[in-house]
Scaffold this motif. Structure first.
Motif, short mmCIF file in Angstrom:
data_model
loop_
_atom_site.label_atom_id
_atom_site.label_comp_id
_atom_site.label_asym_id
_atom_site.label_seq_id
_atom_site.Cartn_x
_atom_site.Cartn_y
_atom_site.Cartn_z
N LEU A 303 -18.82 -7.31 4.66
CA LEU A 303 -19.85 -8.26 4.23
C LEU A 303 -20.42 -9.03 5.41
O LEU A 303 -21.63 -9.31 5.46
CB LEU A 303 -19.27 -9.22 3.20
N TRP A 317 -19.36 -13.54 -2.49
CA TRP A 317 -19.41 -12.14 -2.91
C TRP A 317 -18.01 -11.56 -3.16
O TRP A 317 -17.89 -10.48 -3.76
CB TRP A 317 -20.14 -11.30 -1.87
N VAL A 365 -23.79 -5.17 -2.98
CA VAL A 365 -23.54 -5.19 -4.42
C VAL A 365 -22.53 -4.11 -4.80
O VAL A 365 -21.57 -4.38 -5.54
CB VAL A 365 -24.86 -4.99 -5.20
N SER A 368 -18.99 -5.05 -3.48
CA SER A 368 -18.42 -6.15 -4.23
C SER A 368 -17.98 -5.71 -5.62
O SER A 368 -16.89 -6.06 -6.08
CB SER A 368 -19.45 -7.30 -4.33
#
Length: 514
Positions: A303, A317, A365, A368
């Motif tokens: 990330l 996240w 996305v 996560s």
């Protein structure tokens, strides 16, 4: 007269149900458990900052991450058995005080060596705390349903630590230096030291003998060389010294087992392994945590390095992953009352495999969400593996059983980083060397191959497009290593499923009766 005599027999057979005092005591026990995973989360986010300040080598950086888990795994059985002898509450208090001291040392570490030593001391103190919490839970909650609920809350505390650690760490890192994240241990442990004598019972094995110091030494000499050898083999490939370390550890493991079979009061009662539930639970914990931590510790770095997020945003996240673990932990005891533990664990592993697949898809996305599915699917192993390991042992051996289960858990976490994580490092290094643009100075290339943080620093010093090209190569190499780690972790999840199906499929639902 008949009813008068039968009533006492029935009441004696029924376990005592816990009351408000026990549940308040559980709340105290959950504080240090939450801290242990919060410390891991904040360390992951603090890694780029301590790297920039202390300039550790890649090996020193891995040892900083690994040392806590290795030392915890090495000392858990020793501390668990010590707690059975001197008292579990007493050991909890000593370990809590040790966490406070070691946290201060880590926060103000002046060099990588000092930080590694502080992490080692944290591991030893954590080894005193963790089995004490589980052993006290088994003593405080005799009813199977209540114990399963309490252990589920224990696992939930782990996930809460994962959730709040990165968020709090992100806030601290935005305002203070990297060492501030380690100071979390001080305010968390002080209430434990103050409240434990008021709310927690003391319990020790009344028939325990003296702790066998040669056994403790043999256990450390067995575990630590094996872990070291596996770590180095995964990082650098087959070399004689690393294979020799594993062989030395195996030899000491043989001597340890032989000594335990000869002692009247062994450090580790090997008769516990005669239970399929105990052995199956340990294998599930070991392999499941290896699968989980093979990518879990890499996600924050992904990330930050590939997602371009701030520490606070990266922490946010990570919340879906913690939420998945919380949801899975709370759902598991409900399902385990109606279904066999093996079925619940196997169903969870299906979600885990889907999560590992998602982790191979690029994007914040997808990664996560993939971590959230992995955490949700691993939760049954954490809850039921721990419950089966503790519940299959007699009360006087609860500390040793809890410590052995926690050893499998923490050793799995450490080996997940050391094994799968080191595979990711190896892929990263090879890909950076292959894709680096021509004309890169040898020093810059060496720094880029060391860590992705080193690649960013080296790229900033290069002229023209060389820096941008080097940073692009490093990011692509990191993504490739991350994807490889995800696939290896998926293989470990499949291996976990095989072990669970073979050893736990006949275990009945937990506390399913009235």
């Amino acid at each position: 007269m008949t009813s008068t005599t039968s009533a006492p027999d029935t009441s004696e057979a029924l376990p005592t149900r816990a009351g408000p005092r026990q549940w308040l005591g559980l709340a105290v026990l959950l504080l240090p458990v939450t801290l242990m995973t919060a410390d891991l989360g904040v360390l992951w986010l603090a890694t780029p900052y301590l790297t920039a300040d202390l300039h550790p080598s890649s090996s020193e950086l891995l040892w900083t991450t690994d040392m806590y888990g290795f030392m915890t795994a090495g000392f858990l059985v020793i501390m668990g058995t010590l707690g059975d002898r001197i008292g579990r509450r007493k050991l909890l208090l000593a370990g809590s005080a040790g966490v406070i001291v070691a946290s201060l040392l880590a926060a103000y570490a002046a060099n990588p060596t000092m930080l590694i030593v502080a992490r080692a001391l944290l591991g030893v103190a954590g080894a005193a705390v963790l089995p004490s919490t589980l052993a006290l839970i088994s003593h405080m909650f005799e009813d199977a349903r209540q114990r399963a609920t309490a252990i589920a809350m224990w696992v939930t505390a782990l996930s809460v630590g994962i959730a709040v650690g990165p968020v709090i760490g992100g806030v601290l890192l935005n305002s203070f230096w990297w060492g501030s994240v380690f100071l979390l241990g001080v305010p968390v442990m002080i209430p434990v030291v103050l409240l434990a004598p008021l709310l927690l019972p003391e319990y020790r094995d009344p028939s325990a003998g003296r702790i066998d110091l040669p056994s403790a030494g043999l256990f450390l000499l067995a575990i630590l060389p094996v872990v070291y050898g596996i770590k180095k083999l995964a990082e650098f490939g087959p070399e004689g010294s690393y294979l020799a370390a594993i062989a030395v550890g195996a030899a000491f493991a043989f001597l340890f087992v032989r000594r335990q079979n000869r002692l009247a009061t062994p450090l580790l009662d090997l008769r516990l392994f005669s239970s399929r539930a105990f052995t199956g639970a340990l294998l599930a914990l070991l392999l499941g945590m290896m699968a989980l931590n093979g990518i879990e510790y890499l996600v924050p770095q992904y990330l930050l390095a590939l997602g371009g997020l701030t520490p606070l945003a990266a922490g946010l996240w990570l919340l879906p992953g913690a939420a998945g673990l919380v949801l899975g932990s709370q759902l598991t005891p409900v399902l385990a009352r109606r279904l066999r533990p093996a079925y619940v664990i196997l169903a969870g592993l299906v979600f885990t495999l889907l999560g590992f697949w998602l982790a191979t898809v690029d994007g914040v996305v997808a990664v996560s969400l993939g971590l959230a599915l992995v955490m949700f699917g691993i939760a049954p192993i954490s809850v039921l593996g721990t419950a089966l390991a503790v519940g299959s042992a007699p009360a006087e051996k609860a500390g040793s059983a809890a410590a052995t289960g926690q050893t499998a858990y923490d050793l799995g976490l450490a080996l997940g980083i050391a094994g799968t994580g080191s595979v990711a490092v190896a892929v990263y290094r090879d890909d950076v060397a292959a894709a680096a643009p021509a004309g890169i100075p040898a020093e810059a290339l060496a720094a880029a191959r060391d860590t992705i943080g080193g690649a960013a620093d080296a790229a900033a010093q290069l002229p023209g497009t060389l820096g941008a090209d080097l940073l692009t190569a490093a990011r692509e190499a990191f993504a490739s290593g991350f994807h490889t780690a995800s696939l290896v972790s998926a293989g470990l999840a499949v291996l976990t499923a095989v072990a669970v199906a073979a050893l736990l499929r006949r275990i009945p639902p937990i506390g399913g009766g009235e």
